[in-house]
Design an enzyme around this catalytic site. Sequence first.
Site, PDB file in Angstrom:
ATOM      1  N   TYR A 145       9.488  -1.278  -7.637  1.00 29.60           N
ATOM      2  CA  TYR A 145       9.125  -1.608  -9.011  1.00 29.60           C
ATOM      3  C   TYR A 145       9.268  -0.400  -9.946  1.00 29.60           C
ATOM      4  O   TYR A 145       9.404  -0.561 -11.152  1.00 29.60           O
ATOM      5  CB  TYR A 145       7.680  -2.146  -9.101  1.00 29.60           C
ATOM      6  CG  TYR A 145       7.460  -3.469  -8.395  1.00 29.60           C
ATOM      7  CD1 TYR A 145       8.465  -4.068  -7.645  1.00 29.60           C
ATOM      8  CD2 TYR A 145       6.246  -4.131  -8.479  1.00 29.60           C
ATOM      9  CE1 TYR A 145       8.270  -5.278  -6.987  1.00 29.60           C
ATOM     10  CE2 TYR A 145       6.036  -5.341  -7.832  1.00 29.60           C
ATOM     11  CZ  TYR A 145       7.054  -5.902  -7.078  1.00 29.60           C
ATOM     12  OH  TYR A 145       6.843  -7.101  -6.440  1.00 29.60           O
ATOM     13  N   LYS A 190       7.932  -2.552   7.388  1.00 30.70           N
ATOM     14  CA  LYS A 190       9.182  -3.222   7.782  1.00 30.70           C
ATOM     15  C   LYS A 190      10.108  -2.138   8.325  1.00 30.70           C
ATOM     16  O   LYS A 190      11.247  -1.963   7.867  1.00 30.70           O
ATOM     17  CB  LYS A 190       9.770  -3.917   6.526  1.00 30.70           C
ATOM     18  CG  LYS A 190      10.983  -4.770   6.756  1.00 30.70           C
ATOM     19  CD  LYS A 190      10.695  -6.088   7.428  1.00 30.70           C
ATOM     20  CE  LYS A 190      11.967  -6.843   7.731  1.00 30.70           C
ATOM     21  NZ  LYS A 190      11.786  -7.998   8.613  1.00 30.70           N
ATOM     22  N   ASP A 245       6.741  -9.547   7.668  1.00 31.96           N
ATOM     23  CA  ASP A 245       7.058 -10.971   7.837  1.00 31.96           C
ATOM     24  C   ASP A 245       6.079 -11.625   8.816  1.00 31.96           C
ATOM     25  O   ASP A 245       5.587 -12.734   8.600  1.00 31.96           O
ATOM     26  CB  ASP A 245       8.520 -11.187   8.265  1.00 31.96           C
ATOM     27  CG  ASP A 245       9.081 -10.087   9.154  1.00 31.96           C
ATOM     28  OD1 ASP A 245       8.392  -9.074   9.374  1.00 31.96           O
ATOM     29  OD2 ASP A 245      10.211 -10.234   9.646  1.00 31.96           O
ATOM     30  N   ASP A 279       2.248  -7.102  -3.506  1.00 30.94           N
ATOM     31  CA  ASP A 279       2.348  -8.098  -4.573  1.00 30.94           C
ATOM     32  C   ASP A 279       2.466  -9.488  -3.947  1.00 30.94           C
ATOM     33  O   ASP A 279       1.752 -10.429  -4.307  1.00 30.94           O
ATOM     34  CB  ASP A 279       3.589  -7.770  -5.427  1.00 30.94           C
ATOM     35  CG  ASP A 279       3.672  -8.588  -6.699  1.00 30.94           C
ATOM     36  OD1 ASP A 279       2.730  -9.348  -6.980  1.00 30.94           O
ATOM     37  OD2 ASP A 279       4.685  -8.470  -7.419  1.00 30.94           O
ATOM     38  N   ASP A 306      -0.683 -12.604  -3.142  1.00 32.03           N
ATOM     39  CA  ASP A 306      -0.620 -13.974  -3.669  1.00 32.03           C
ATOM     40  C   ASP A 306      -0.799 -14.972  -2.529  1.00 32.03           C
ATOM     41  O   ASP A 306      -1.425 -16.018  -2.690  1.00 32.03           O
ATOM     42  CB  ASP A 306       0.725 -14.236  -4.375  1.00 32.03           C
ATOM     43  CG  ASP A 306       0.592 -14.150  -5.896  1.00 32.03           C
ATOM     44  OD1 ASP A 306      -0.163 -13.271  -6.360  1.00 32.03           O
ATOM     45  OD2 ASP A 306       1.233 -14.950  -6.607  1.00 32.03           O
TER      46      ASP A 306
END
Length: 371
Positions: free
Chosen positions: A146, A196, A228, A252, A256
């Site tokens: 970001y 990851k 994942d 992020d 959610d």
Amino acid sequence: MKNYKIAVLAGDGIGPEITREAIKVLKLIEERNDVSFELMPAAFGACAYFEFGDAFPQSTIDICDQADAILKGPIGLSHEQSKTIPIDKQPERGALLPMRRRYNTYANFRPVFLPKALAHFSPLKPEIIGEGIDIIMVRELVGGLYFGSKETGINEQGLRYVKETLEYDEHQISQILHQAFKLAQKRKKVLHNIHKSNVLKSSVLWNEILDEVAKEYPEVEVIHQLVDSAATNLCLKPTQFDVMVMENMFGDILSDQGGGILGSLGLMPSACIGDEKAYYEPSHGSAPDIAGKNIANPYSMIGSVAMMLENSFDMAAEAKNVWDAMQGVFGDGYSTADLSKPGSGVTMISTEQFGDKVVEKLRQMPRVSAA
Ligand code: NAD
């Protein structure tokens, strides 16, 4: 008497509605304690762009600079409406990321909490929820994809291309990991490291630094999980998690999902902490689909107030009362529209009624003196 200045950025969409309820709670906290809050409203987000041509105008920067803490509502427009604002001036790029950068609020704490008694709000089966979900996601907030450099253009084949870079240095990684280890130390002494490293070099460095930082917290057990796989486990066995730490974009997205397993993003408050300044915001967006209907769940915004009381004003006991009051309202059989369907055995209440009931509950609680 302690005096605190709070910049209040109500934001867009449901922002003003849920901020109104959060302010009711702040006013009551003021009444109950030897403390005064100077509320300094300021425009932030799409509303600020339309008024000042800038989503984070100088007048708002000045107010935030002076504030002891910032209470921020969600910002943003619907996908279609967003197109009315130039890309670089849109709320996240024009206001949210610049604010995070300005105050270096690198540590984002996102509680994902649902007690057993409220398991009916969750889409998960009661046996999955067991004794309740109680996770804190610790998200790095000012680095990674970001904030990395960005480039767009036409390549040698004449095709439009985009390049965005995921950048971290060891200081950025170690400072967020220290925050996560300290939190794990205070809780169950288990830290899930979400990464990851089978694909991303950034995760390889992240894990290398983690091994170094972990030496300072020998009593904390580290459990490594690929992002994942963590996404699956949040649905299948959320109770295995206590503190989870991860880089910006993973946080992020997974947070959610955290809202999803609770039953609504409306249950997701957060604290964004830097060394000098902190701001508090719901984890969710401006929910344009329900804005102006008095049906948004203000828990996320009132919970953000609770996090502010604890982290910025050293008022942990009052913060706990706020959490208890909100849980108490749900415990009495009330629900906001996001969490239940009519006819499911609960009494539906509006945004405003939820705020009023939280205030009512708080009034019944014994006073605590401000620290
Ligand atoms: P969203 O989080 O606004 O909404 C997703 C879903 O959750 C919607 O159905 C919405 O009604 C529901 N929801 C969210 N908060 C709720 C609440 N308190 N009570 C009840 N229901 C709630 O996500 P989106 O629709 O993808 O994004 C809308 C806008 O918000 C976009 O412009 C996006 O860029 C922006 N956004 C801002 C922030 C922020 O301010 N930090 C974060 C995420 C998205």
